[in-house]
Motif scaffolding. Structure first.
Motif, PDB file in Angstrom:
ATOM      1  N   THR A  70       0.850  -1.192   0.000  1.00 16.55           N
ATOM      2  CA  THR A  70       0.000   0.000   0.000  1.00 16.55           C
ATOM      3  C   THR A  70       0.883   1.240   0.000  1.00 16.55           C
ATOM      4  OG1 THR A  70      -1.703  -1.187   1.238  1.00 16.55           O
ATOM      5  CG2 THR A  70      -1.823   1.212   1.262  1.00 16.55           C
ATOM      6  N   PHE A  71       0.498   2.228  -0.822  1.00 18.22           N
ATOM      7  CA  PHE A  71       1.329   3.407  -1.003  1.00 18.22           C
ATOM      8  C   PHE A  71       0.467   4.666  -0.976  1.00 18.22           C
ATOM      9  CE2 PHE A  71       3.230  -0.190  -3.066  1.00 18.22           C
ATOM     10  CZ  PHE A  71       4.590  -0.093  -2.817  1.00 18.22           C
ATOM     11  N   VAL A  72       1.072   5.773  -0.552  1.00 21.69           N
ATOM     12  CA  VAL A  72       0.436   7.077  -0.715  1.00 21.69           C
ATOM     13  C   VAL A  72       0.261   7.312  -2.217  1.00 21.69           C
ATOM     14  CG1 VAL A  72       0.687   9.565  -0.354  1.00 21.69           C
ATOM     15  CG2 VAL A  72       1.488   7.954   1.402  1.00 21.69           C
ATOM     16  N   PHE A  73      -0.835   7.933  -2.595  1.00 19.64           N
ATOM     17  CA  PHE A  73      -1.081   8.193  -4.013  1.00 19.64           C
ATOM     18  C   PHE A  73       0.062   8.980  -4.625  1.00 19.64           C
ATOM     19  CE2 PHE A  73      -2.165  12.421  -2.661  1.00 19.64           C
ATOM     20  CZ  PHE A  73      -2.102  13.232  -3.789  1.00 19.64           C
ATOM     21  N   ASP A  74       0.242   8.808  -5.909  1.00 17.12           N
ATOM     22  CA  ASP A  74       1.224   9.577  -6.649  1.00 17.12           C
ATOM     23  C   ASP A  74       0.573  10.020  -7.950  1.00 17.12           C
ATOM     24  OD1 ASP A  74       3.564  10.819  -7.245  1.00 17.12           O
ATOM     25  OD2 ASP A  74       4.802   9.011  -7.266  1.00 17.12           O
ATOM     26  N   MET A  75       1.102  11.038  -8.573  1.00 20.79           N
ATOM     27  CA  MET A  75       0.523  11.549  -9.813  1.00 20.79           C
ATOM     28  C   MET A  75       1.617  11.895 -10.799  1.00 20.79           C
ATOM     29  SD  MET A  75      -2.656  13.954  -8.544  1.00 20.79           S
ATOM     30  CE  MET A  75      -3.559  13.679 -10.071  1.00 20.79           C
ATOM     31  N   ASN A  76       1.424  11.481 -12.058  1.00 16.56           N
ATOM     32  CA  ASN A  76       2.322  11.927 -13.105  1.00 16.56           C
ATOM     33  C   ASN A  76       1.738  13.169 -13.772  1.00 16.56           C
ATOM     34  OD1 ASN A  76       0.347  11.070 -14.972  1.00 16.56           O
ATOM     35  ND2 ASN A  76       1.280   9.033 -15.124  1.00 16.56           N
ATOM     36  N   LEU A  83      -6.599  16.115 -13.468  1.00 16.56           N
ATOM     37  CA  LEU A  83      -7.151  16.624 -12.213  1.00 16.56           C
ATOM     38  C   LEU A  83      -7.449  18.114 -12.325  1.00 16.56           C
ATOM     39  CD1 LEU A  83      -7.806  16.036  -9.196  1.00 16.56           C
ATOM     40  CD2 LEU A  83      -5.460  16.724  -8.675  1.00 16.56           C
ATOM     41  N   SER A  84      -6.556  18.857 -12.962  1.00 20.34           N
ATOM     42  CA  SER A  84      -6.761  20.290 -13.130  1.00 20.34           C
ATOM     43  C   SER A  84      -7.964  20.575 -14.015  1.00 20.34           C
ATOM     44  CB  SER A  84      -5.500  20.935 -13.716  1.00 20.34           C
ATOM     45  OG  SER A  84      -4.391  20.753 -12.850  1.00 20.34           O
TER      46      SER A  84
END
Length: 237
Positions: A70-76, A83-84
């Protein structure tokens, strides 16, 4: 170390504490999360921690990878773009509704938040400033008085705030951002809706550019998608 009190909602308490650490940046993007370590830190068994992590997964703050953990979310960069885009759609819709239903209340609430932001900057309290920044934008949704729109915003709000806390730590950017919030508040109190809408869109666009620039600085893998054509430079959100 935060030790949770015994009670009927240990899962909720665990989720709130882990979520707060993610949003504040105590846990970094992509950082692995250990159920055992979290349970020990919070003074509970693994069960409420496991259930809390599943709740945070539904909120988009945690990613679960089979056989990896399990990991904290990440974003490329592509995900930041997306998202914007969603944020701009939701915020401009909320702004239009809030202006139509109670423009005076929006102006009053924004003035109050701006003054609190001013105080946070004076006290060099960047974390408080960023929290107020989030409150500034959420106010539109509260005054839009549309629970479905607010629910849609809540699906991305924690991720937006987590990115804000990580990628907008430059005091100069906070200072410039403050001027933009002042401008938005002043525009609500006098003027047509269209210029306010355009200013908000520009505000979100510069935020997107700033996020992408910060991701690109981390490494080439994080900046897979090139930024779109840039307009007038805007302060960080």
């Amino acid at each position: 170390m935060a030790v949770l009190e015994r009670g009927p909602s240990l899962t909720d308490q665990a989720a709130e504490e882990i979520r707060a650490r993610i949003v504040r940046g105590v846990f970094q993007l992509g950082e692995p999360l250990s159920e055992i370590a979290l349970a020990n830190e919070l003074g509970v068994s693994k069960t409420p921690v496991r259930e809390a992590l599943m709740e945070l997964k539904r909120q988009g703050l945690v990613e679960v990878h089979p056989q990896r953990g399990t990991f904290v979310f990440d974003m490329n960069a592509t995900q930041v773009e997306q998202l914007s885009e969603q944020r701009a759609i939701l915020e401009t819709a909320a702004l239009a509704l809030a202006l139509g239903k109670d423009r005076a209340a929006l102006g009053r609430r924004w003035r109050e938040i701006v003054e609190a932001m001013r105080q946070a900057l004076t006290e060099d309290d960047a974390e408080r400033y960023r929290t107020l920044d989030g409150d500034f934008h959420r106010t539109m949704f509260e005054l839009a008085d549309n629970p479905f729109l607010l629910e849609a915003f809540d699906l991305i709000a924690f991720r937006v705030q987590a990115l804000r806390n990580r990628l907008s730590r430059d005091p100069d950017l906070n200072s410039t951002s403050f001027q933009e919030h002042i401008r938005l508040a002043e525009m609500v109190e006098g003027g047509a809706a269209a210029p306010i809408d355009a200013t908000l869109r520009g505000h979100i666009e510069w935020t997107r550019e700033h996020y992408l620039a910060a991701l690109a600085a981390v490494g080439p893998e994080a900046s897979a998608a090139p930024p779109r054509a840039k307009g007038r430079r805007r302060p960080s959100d």
